[in-house]
Motif scaffolding. Structure first.
Motif, PDB file in Angstrom:
ATOM      1  N   UNK A   1       1.016 -11.145  11.222  1.00 14.67           N
ATOM      2  CA  UNK A   1       1.069 -10.212  10.339  1.00 14.67           C
ATOM      3  C   UNK A   1       2.417  -9.493  11.149  1.00 14.67           C
ATOM      4  N   UNK A   2       2.955  -8.606   9.792  1.00 14.79           N
ATOM      5  CA  UNK A   2       4.540  -7.872  10.356  1.00 14.79           C
ATOM      6  C   UNK A   2       2.786  -6.653  10.289  1.00 14.79           C
ATOM      7  N   UNK A   3       3.271  -5.771   8.914  1.00 14.81           N
ATOM      8  CA  UNK A   3       1.499  -3.936   8.627  1.00 14.81           C
ATOM      9  C   UNK A   3       2.339  -4.078   7.375  1.00 14.81           C
ATOM     10  N   UNK A   4       0.824  -4.329   6.727  1.00 12.71           N
ATOM     11  CA  UNK A   4       0.052  -4.870   5.671  1.00 12.71           C
ATOM     12  C   UNK A   4       0.427  -3.067   5.299  1.00 12.71           C
ATOM     13  N   UNK A   5       0.622  -2.814   3.513  1.00 13.00           N
ATOM     14  CA  UNK A   5       0.792  -1.518   2.791  1.00 13.00           C
ATOM     15  C   UNK A   5      -0.687  -1.644   3.480  1.00 13.00           C
ATOM     16  N   UNK A   6      -1.584  -0.047   3.070  1.00 10.52           N
ATOM     17  CA  UNK A   6      -2.655   0.447   3.327  1.00 10.52           C
ATOM     18  C   UNK A   6      -3.235   0.500   2.058  1.00 10.52           C
ATOM     19  N   UNK A   7      -3.080   0.779   1.069  1.00  7.21           N
ATOM     20  CA  UNK A   7      -3.455   0.662  -0.096  1.00  7.21           C
ATOM     21  C   UNK A   7      -2.926   2.899  -0.279  1.00  7.21           C
ATOM     22  N   UNK A   8      -3.486   2.797  -1.572  1.00  6.67           N
ATOM     23  CA  UNK A   8      -3.393   4.412  -2.096  1.00  6.67           C
ATOM     24  C   UNK A   8      -4.103   5.755  -1.072  1.00  6.67           C
ATOM     25  N   UNK A   9      -3.435   6.526  -0.684  1.00 10.73           N
ATOM     26  CA  UNK A   9      -3.791   7.900   0.137  1.00 10.73           C
ATOM     27  C   UNK A   9      -3.768   8.876  -1.097  1.00 10.73           C
ATOM     28  N   UNK A  10      -2.710   9.079  -2.065  1.00 10.94           N
ATOM     29  CA  UNK A  10      -3.124   9.662  -2.963  1.00 10.94           C
ATOM     30  C   UNK A  10      -3.163   9.969  -4.797  1.00 10.94           C
ATOM     31  N   UNK A  11      -3.529  10.702  -5.023  1.00 15.32           N
ATOM     32  CA  UNK A  11      -3.560  10.494  -6.697  1.00 15.32           C
ATOM     33  C   UNK A  11      -2.182  10.474  -6.866  1.00 15.32           C
ATOM     34  N   UNK A  12      -0.878  10.138  -6.043  1.00 12.94           N
ATOM     35  CA  UNK A  12      -0.130  10.122  -6.569  1.00 12.94           C
ATOM     36  C   UNK A  12       0.373   9.042  -6.512  1.00 12.94           C
ATOM     37  N   UNK A  13      -0.054   7.898  -5.819  1.00 14.65           N
ATOM     38  CA  UNK A  13       0.709   6.577  -5.092  1.00 14.65           C
ATOM     39  C   UNK A  13      -0.023   5.819  -5.926  1.00 14.65           C
ATOM     40  N   UNK A  14      -1.123   5.598  -6.905  1.00 16.36           N
ATOM     41  CA  UNK A  14      -2.008   4.470  -7.599  1.00 16.36           C
ATOM     42  C   UNK A  14      -0.501   4.236  -8.303  1.00 16.36           C
ATOM     43  N   UNK A  15      -0.691   2.492  -8.444  1.00 14.93           N
ATOM     44  CA  UNK A  15       0.556   1.708  -9.298  1.00 14.93           C
ATOM     45  C   UNK A  15       0.860   2.706 -10.602  1.00 14.93           C
ATOM     46  N   UNK A  16       1.593   2.917 -11.749  1.00 13.68           N
ATOM     47  CA  UNK A  16       1.929   3.783 -12.899  1.00 13.68           C
ATOM     48  C   UNK A  16       1.109   2.937 -14.116  1.00 13.68           C
ATOM     49  N   UNK A  17       0.530   3.735 -14.512  1.00 16.91           N
ATOM     50  CA  UNK A  17       0.175   2.967 -15.718  1.00 16.91           C
ATOM     51  C   UNK A  17       1.141   2.482 -16.164  1.00 16.91           C
ATOM     52  N   UNK A  18       2.823   2.078 -15.774  1.00 18.24           N
ATOM     53  CA  UNK A  18       3.379   1.636 -16.817  1.00 18.24           C
ATOM     54  C   UNK A  18       4.053   0.269 -16.818  1.00 18.24           C
ATOM     55  N   UNK A  19       2.916  -0.264 -15.614  1.00 18.28           N
ATOM     56  CA  UNK A  19       3.133  -1.598 -14.889  1.00 18.28           C
ATOM     57  C   UNK A  19       2.827  -2.678 -15.650  1.00 18.28           C
ATOM     58  N   UNK A  20       3.347  -3.378 -15.800  1.00 16.24           N
ATOM     59  CA  UNK A  20       4.092  -5.112 -16.377  1.00 16.24           C
ATOM     60  C   UNK A  20       3.158  -5.944 -16.455  1.00 16.24           C
ATOM     61  N   UNK A  21       2.047  -6.128 -17.144  1.00 15.69           N
ATOM     62  CA  UNK A  21       1.283  -7.685 -17.045  1.00 15.69           C
ATOM     63  C   UNK A  21       2.209  -8.798 -17.789  1.00 15.69           C
TER      64      UNK A  21
END
Length: 435
Positions: free
Chosen positions: A27-47
């Protein structure tokens, strides 16, 4: 009626099932997950909804039938203890790795009561020059076509495993390729009768040393106050614990506050890696869980997934592994893009249930990313379950609460990735300990 017949002993394959040795690359580098409240996946995400019919899965029908009959199991947490280490002749007679196609049998009859039906283990593989996978399953039963830990060459990686015991109180651990050392730490066991009941929560971030307190140094311990997030009657917590960019190779140990540090590991990390593991830890008398780092310095992130309670909660119903979602083979799904999610409604089978246990696998990500499992109609939480580097195949055991429609979703944050969900069991309706 209690399940001691073939219906349960059929369950009785490893409770976490993943892909086999597919696309294992360094592996290279994984994303470490949300760090601040501005970072989570937006509520407009497509499902996109998975289109399989859960009613056609006999494994799920069996779980629902056992719940209707009241045949669930309760949990007893313990201070983690090492029960197998092929490097140190613990649980085996010699200091010998498990060879290609080899199996080590771990007898746990002296470690758990006679009425225990399954155990919670943290299984770690330590590889040489070959990538491999490890499969845990009940001794005396056929090995399933699944894996619990996926490993690249010259690495160490852990995954939580809930596996039923064979008739002799033993489990098998199979190694696919190369010479691989296997380590297993016992975190608790399920049994019929008295024990603790599970309460699932929407994932809640309760620690992120990147934002508060700084990294944990060499031989350092950070006390995490968990009592503030659970009732006074809770005796253990379930955390998704993620190690973020250690400066050198290290391991992290989670254990009850006020207790002596056990010689076990919860996370195994190489320099610069981002990797999670689901850990179940008793709550210390001081209301804390301690997090110990062995080498260098490392950031830690902890998301509370739920807790075990002595008074009320849900019983556990284990299952044969069942592939519920595979975006590689479902023509209506395919690669899951940035800020997209896959959801699965399960109300027809599990109406009234509170949570599902499944092994979440990510494979073929085009970029470093993280996946988050959550109750669909509660929105995407500020949390992560699985961190992936570009091209990496990795898995993590997940216990996710159902929403009010008995639906679970998994979102992808960056790039494009395939995901697999392997059903391992479910937690039934809330009951009281007296009932």
């Amino acid at each position: 009626m209690r399940i001691t017949t073939a219906a349960v002993r059929r369950a009785l394959t490893a409770a976490t099932a993943s892909v086999a040795l597919a696309a294992l690359v360094v592996p290279g580098t994984a994303a470490a997950g949300p760090r601040s409240s501005a970072d989570p996946t937006p509520p407009t995400a497509q499902g996109r909804s998975a289109d399989a019919d859960p009613a056609e899965a006999p494994e799920m029908a069996d779980v629902a039938a056992r719940a209707a009959a009241g045949d669930g199991a309760t949990f007893t947490p313990i201070n983690p203890v090492r029960v197998l280490d092929t490097r140190e002749a613990i649980g085996v007679p010699g200091h010998v790795p498990v060879g290609p196609g080899g199996t080590v049998t771990l007898n746990l009859s002296n470690a758990v009561p006679a009425n225990a039906i399954s155990v919670v283990l943290n299984v770690t593989g330590v590889t040489g020059n070959s990538g491999t996978y490890i499969t845990a399953y009940p001794a005396g039963y056929d090995r399933p076509d699944s894996s619990n830990v996926n490993l690249v060459p010259n690495s160490a990686r852990s995954n939580a495993v809930t596996v039923l015991l064979g008739s002799t109180g033993a489990v098998n651990l199979f190694n696919f390729l190369g010479d691989t050392h296997i380590v297993a730490d016992l975190a608790g066991y399920y049994q019929y009768g008295s024990g603790s009941l599970y309460n699932a929560k929407t994932p809640l971030r309760i620690l992120d040393t990147r934002n508060n307190g700084g990294p944990i140094g060499q031989r350092g311990t950070r006390a995490l106050r968990v009592r503030d997030f659970v009732p006074a009657t809770a005796d253990a917590v379930v955390l998704n614990l993620t190690g973020v960019t250690p400066t050198i190779g290290t391991y992290v140990t989670a254990y009850p506050g006020g207790a002596a540090k056990p010689e076990v590991s919860s996370l195994n990390l190489v320099p610069g890696q981002v990797a999670p593991n689901l850990v179940t830890v008793p709550i210390g008398k001081d209301g804390n869980v301690n997090l110990y780092n062995h080498n260098g310095s490392v950031h830690l992130v902890a998301d509370l997934a739920g807790y075990y309670d002595t008074q009320s909660g849900a019983e556990f119903y284990p299952s044969d592994p069942f592939r519920l979602v595979d975006t590689r083979t479902d023509p209506d799904l395919g690669l899951v893009g940035p800020d997209e999610y896959v959801y699965f409604p399960l109300g027809d089978v599990f109406g009234g249930f509170t949570a599902m246990m499944f092994n979440l696998t990510g494979t073929e990500p085009s970029a470093g990313t993280y996946l988050t499992a959550y109750p669909l109609n509660r929105g995407i939480p500020f949390a992560s379950n699985l961190n992936l580097a570009p091209g990496e195949t990795a898995a993590n055991l997940t216990i996710t609460a159902f929403d009010s429609d008995t639906t679970i979703a998994v979102s992808n944050r960056y790039g494009y990735s395939h995901m697999l969900w392997d059903f391992a069991g479910a937690f039934g309706p809330i009951v009281s300990a007296s009932s």
